[in-house]
Design a protein around this motif. Structure first.
Motif, PDB file in Angstrom:
ATOM      1  N   ASP A 104       0.870  -1.166   0.000  1.00  0.00           N
ATOM      2  CA  ASP A 104       0.000   0.000   0.000  1.00  0.00           C
ATOM      3  C   ASP A 104       0.914   1.224   0.000  1.00  0.00           C
ATOM      4  O   ASP A 104       2.140   1.067  -0.017  1.00  0.00           O
ATOM      5  CB  ASP A 104      -0.965  -0.024   1.184  1.00  0.00           C
ATOM      6  N   GLY A 106       2.033   2.981   2.217  1.00  0.00           N
ATOM      7  CA  GLY A 106       2.978   3.000   3.330  1.00  0.00           C
ATOM      8  C   GLY A 106       4.132   2.039   3.197  1.00  0.00           C
ATOM      9  O   GLY A 106       5.206   2.262   3.748  1.00  0.00           O
ATOM     10  N   ARG A 135       9.011  -0.232   4.843  1.00  0.00           N
ATOM     11  CA  ARG A 135       8.337   1.071   4.826  1.00  0.00           C
ATOM     12  C   ARG A 135       8.996   1.915   3.744  1.00  0.00           C
ATOM     13  O   ARG A 135      10.231   1.991   3.686  1.00  0.00           O
ATOM     14  CB  ARG A 135       8.438   1.775   6.182  1.00  0.00           C
ATOM     15  N   HIS A 136       8.184   2.521   2.883  1.00  0.00           N
ATOM     16  CA  HIS A 136       8.725   3.344   1.798  1.00  0.00           C
ATOM     17  C   HIS A 136       9.685   4.381   2.360  1.00  0.00           C
ATOM     18  O   HIS A 136       9.450   4.951   3.425  1.00  0.00           O
ATOM     19  CB  HIS A 136       7.600   4.008   1.010  1.00  0.00           C
TER      20      HIS A 136
END
Length: 150
Positions: A104, A106, A135-136
């Motif tokens: 997604d 995130g 986590r991006h």
């Protein structure tokens, strides 16, 4: 009574106990191609990826192929296979991971398992599973891997 002599040295017997290891990996390359229409959702894509693993699993430039299902903007699921050649806790060989996960805006969550019978060299008989959460914005990703040899 047995006496140890160097010409009779043996490698350690495979362990049936589960071993926990961890480390980090970084993306070394990502090439994504649309399958069908690249517009809208849902849509499919294929990705060829290379990763570099350090820690308990050490492997440079793995070979990975994913099938990705986009169900929205930067939202979806994927499956793939990754060939790792290197070592696990110092034991040299190669093996294949079957991976599945979701993503997604995130980040990404993935679970993986060793493909039965794929271990070679000192990793023959390898089984196990693990995963990661990315986590991006993170430059590298922490993974955990629980495995058995034998």
């Amino acid at each position: 009574m047995s006496t140890f002599t160097p010409d009779r040295a043996r490698s350690p017997e495979p362990s049936t106990a589960s071993v926990e290891t961890s480390g980090r990996f970084t993306y070394a390359g990502w090439e994504e191609l649309a399958v069908g229409s690249p517009d809208g959702a849902p849509r499919l894509a294929r990705a060829l990826v290379a990763n570099t693993f350090t820690g308990g699993v050490s492997a440079a430039a793995t070979n990975c192929a994913y099938t990705i299902a986009y169900t929205g903007e930067n939202v979806g699921a994927y499956t793939g296979m990754e060939l790792l050649s290197g070592s696990v806790d110092g034991r040299a060989g190669s093996f294949v991971l079957e991976e599945s996960g979701t993503f997604d805006p995130g980040g990404t969550t993935c679970r993986f398992t060793v493909v039965p019978g794929s271990g070679t060299g000192d990793l023959a008989g390898l089984s196990g599973s693990g995963g990661f959460t990315h986590r991006h914005g993170e430059a590298s990703v922490a993974y955990a891997f629980s495995y058995r040899l034998g």
